[in-house]
Design an enzyme around this catalytic site. Structure first.
Site, short mmCIF file in Angstrom:
data_model
loop_
_atom_site.label_atom_id
_atom_site.label_comp_id
_atom_site.label_asym_id
_atom_site.label_seq_id
_atom_site.Cartn_x
_atom_site.Cartn_y
_atom_site.Cartn_z
N GLU A 178 1.08 -0.57 -5.13
CA GLU A 178 0.12 0.50 -5.39
C GLU A 178 0.95 1.79 -5.47
O GLU A 178 1.29 2.38 -4.44
CB GLU A 178 -0.93 0.62 -4.28
CG GLU A 178 -2.00 1.65 -4.62
CD GLU A 178 -2.47 2.47 -3.43
OE1 GLU A 178 -3.40 3.28 -3.61
OE2 GLU A 178 -1.89 2.35 -2.34
N ASP B 267 0.82 -1.20 0.00
CA ASP B 267 0.00 0.00 0.00
C ASP B 267 0.86 1.26 0.00
O ASP B 267 1.93 1.30 0.63
CB ASP B 267 -0.90 -0.02 1.25
CG ASP B 267 -1.81 1.17 1.34
OD1 ASP B 267 -2.65 1.34 0.45
OD2 ASP B 267 -1.68 1.95 2.30
#
Length: 729
Positions: free
Chosen positions: A461, A408
């Site tokens: 990401e 993330d």
């Protein structure tokens, strides 16, 4: 009365009772003084203490040295060995096994590799581990706190009294073996900082199990090894090149996919019974879970974790999570976890100022504080922190057999000035804004995952154009296997949200992604981030009346499944959830009673089936050889057409009509004359569409003087996408 030479110094005794001694092992336990063995124990509330060996031999009584509970005495014994005490007071008697009569569990090689920051099995050494040691069953605790004056294990077993079980300091790693304690023991660490102040009780950074929120203590996990039955899946996984293998990911938040009738969470076992067969029946290849790492706050969805080694206790124990992964593998589904090394919350029981200093985070808020999330940023340049995070990643692969980690907020790690104004950040040694320490950490963890776990993969990401995110580390890349294509998501959703009459003026929103589609190994994500925080569900983003919204969404999803790149769809969007996602309730499964919603579910299942069964649609997802435009500039009609191809496989044509106007006799250049079978038609009645099309197939005829050797005439349904597969005679 003068102190005899074998007796402890009075200052040491006072500091033990006060909980201020920095080396309890130097005072308590068994010591040889001038050729005589001496025992010292700290047992508050005891009035008398008798010592025994583990085999029951009585060694004699100890003398009370301090009214606070310190006892000592000379004993006749052959060698150093574990000791048991029988303590008494007016209320009764009880046994105490002496933690200070045991030697260290960690060895010099652990000291060396942990100190060097290269230990890749720290999760076997730090944290709480139930074991048999020196002839007795108990639990070994170890934690890194190099600047602490004292660290103690506390829990109900010692009345949360930090004076009872202070730990041994081994170059900043504190350890103690406490006999008898085992599975289910609740514990925390009491730490005295370098300024002498007692910090708020800390959870174990290496805890492999935690209490159910809102409680925050760590739990000694069951050491019983899990019995896996996924050997066949793991062997097959090791042979996969995921760039050339179908990857259709169902992104799931475990707490809100479905709830029990009383509104409580499903257990890991219930998810194995319900989620796994549903996802397998839908044809997905992978489940991706929003972070299952332990976290205190439900609305954080797990993205502010406090336990990077502990599956959340909301759904059960670690063995329950292992059973969920095992069930997924037995059903042919891989498991991806979202993992959050970019930042951590500042809850006082967590990592923030863990030993009274900025240990895991940067001390300078320009480097160590994240303004977007009010969190702390890891000090990636500190070797112990890099090792801690690397071990977390490896742990999930090793212990829980997961198949991938989606990392993330990578962009926030890569840029020193991320979300910061001039003067609010510290340049790197070259004066730039690149976080060179974060780059080195990411390269390290990615390289280790790919080295140790064949067939596993890492996904970033990363929302910027940082070069080489999914390129190998030996070529200077970050070493991820895949990168989320945030540009594709933003451009195409912006296009789809427009009234079809205006789409012709924004034609390149749907084509621009092909300018860079093969610069990285991309995953096309329609994730939870697109259906939360006021953004609405995917269906609500589509223009027009209800029928047109469904038609738009069906055409869009098929466009995406035909586009180069791996696929990701957030839960609920496969049946066109109408409400924006909320973590506080389950999905609206009752919508499937309505034909348009059930039709959307059938379409996604059929798209997955087509994607998995047609090599042309996946073998060159990440390579330009597998894609060729047929029609890329028909702005007037807002039609797009391309061919997907692979060696030794029949080509597949994808055609999208993004206006509500049907197109009869629409001509498309194609690479082969002959029969092209309609594999997907998003306007089919089976999907609750208008049920118009080409009667299942189209015949292309040879032409001369064109850029393609053949041409077909077909009917394009309104707001629809077609997949046409070539069938050679």
């Amino acid at each position: 009365m003068s102190r005899e030479t074998w007796q402890a110094d009075s200052r040491d005794v006072e500091e033990i009772v006060a909980g201020r001694h920095r080396d309890a092992f130097g005072v308590l336990g068994l010591h040889e003084v001038d050729g005589q063995w001496v025992l010292r124990a700290f047992i508050p509330h005891a009035e008398s203490v008798v010592a025994f060996t583990l085999d029951g031999k009585e060694l004699g009584g100890l003398y009370p040295r301090h009214a606070g509970g310190v006892f000592e005495g000379k004993v006749e014994i052959d060698q150093r060995q574990p000791i048991r005490y029988r303590a008494k007071n007016a209320g009764g008697e009880w046994d105490v096994f002496d933690p200070y009569s045991f030697g260290p569990v960690l060895g010099p090689m652990d000291d060396f590799y942990i100190g060097e920051g290269s230990h890749l099995r720290m999760f076997d050494k730090l944290g709480a581990h139930e074991m048999e040691f020196e002839g007795i069953h108990g639990t070994h605790f170890a934690v890194w706190a190099p600047n602490a004056q004292r660290v103690s294990v506390v829990g109900a077993f010692n009345q949360w009294d930090g004076r009872r079980n202070p730990m041994r300091n081994r170059n900043g790693i504190w350890e103690v073996f406490i006999p008898v304690l085992g599975t289910g023991t609740i514990y925390k660490y009491e730490i005295v900082g370098p300024d002498g102040k007692v910090l708020p009780l800390k959870a174990d950074p290496f805890a492999r199990q935690a209490e159910l929120r809102p409680r925050t203590a760590s739990v000694v996990p069951d050491p019983t090894p899990f019995t896996w039955s996924d050997q066949k899946y793991m062997e097959e996984r090791a042979s996969h090149d995921w760039r050339r293998t179908p990857m259709s990911i169902y992104e799931v938040h475990l707490g809100s996919w479905r709830r029990r009738p009383d509104g409580s969470f499903l257990s890991y076992d219930q998810l194995a019974e319900q989620l796994v067969p549903y996802a397998a029946d839908m044809g997905y290849t992978h489940l991706e879970f929003l972070p299952v790492s332990e976290h205190p706050f439900d609305p954080s969805w797990g993205y502010q974790p406090t336990g990077l080694f502990a599956p959340t206790s909301r759904h059960g124990d670690p063995a329950g999570f292992a059973r969920l992964v095992n069930a997924a593998h037995e059903a042919g589904l891989g498991v991806i976890l979202d993992w959050v090394p970019a930042h951590f919350p500042t809850d006082e029981f967590g990592l923030a100022r863990f030993d009274g200093t900025a240990l895991y985070e940067h001390a300078d808020p320009r480097q160590g504080y994240h303004p977007d999330w009010n969190t702390a940023i890891y000090n990636f340049g500190r070797k112990e922190v890099s090792a801690f995070l690397t071990n977390s990643a490896l742990y999930w692969f090793e212990v829980f057999h997961i198949d991938g980690l989606r990392v993330d907020a990578v962009a926030s790690m890569l840029y020193l000035d991320y979300s910061r104004q001039p003067g609010q950040w510290v340049p790197n040694k070259h004066g730039g804004n690149e976080n060179l320490e974060a780059v080195a950490f990411l390269q390290r963890v990615n390289a280790e995952v790919y080295r140790q776990f064949p067939g596993a993969f890492m996904i970033a990401e990363e929302s910027t154009s940082w070069p080489g995110v999914s390129h190998p580390t030996y070529n200077g890349g970050l070493g991820f296997g895949f990168k989320w294509n945030m540009g594709f998501m933003n451009d195409t959703l912006r296009f789809m949200s427009r009234n079809p009459i205006h789409r012709r003026y924004h034609h390149n929103d749907m084509t621009f992604g092909l300018m860079y589609a093969f610069s990285e190994n991309f995953v096309l994500p329609l994730s939870h981030d697109e259906v939360v925080h006021g953004k609405g569900a995917l269906l609500s983003k589509m223009p027009g009346d209800d029928w047109q919204q469904f038609a738009n969404l069906r055409a869009y999803l098929a466009f995406m499944w035909g586009h180069p790149g791996k696929k990701l769809l957030f839960m609920g969007q496969e049946f066109a959830q109408r409400e924006e996602w909320s973590e506080s309730r389950g999905l609206d499964w009752w919508l499937l009673d309505a034909a348009p919603h059930e039709g959307m579910r059938r379409l996604v299942a059929d798209l997955n089936a087509a994607y998995r069964s047609l090599p042309a649609l996946y073998e060159h997802d990440c390579e330009p050889e597998g894609f060729e435009w047929l029609i890329g500039n028909d702005q007037t009609n807002t039609v797009y057409a391309w061919v997907r191809k692979a060696e030794g496989a029949d080509p597949v044509i994808v055609i999208s009509n993004f206006t509500p106007v049907p197109r009869s006799g629409y001509k498309v250049p194609v690479p082969h004359a002959g029969r092209w079978v309609e594999r997907i038609n998003t306007d089919a009645g089976w999907y609750a569409g208008g049920n118009t099309g080409n009667q299942g197939a189209v015949t292309a005829h040879a032409v001369e003087g064109r850029h393609m050797p053949a041409e077909m005439e077909l009917y394009l349904p309104p707001l629809a996408t077609l997949f046409l597969k070539y069938e050679p005679e």
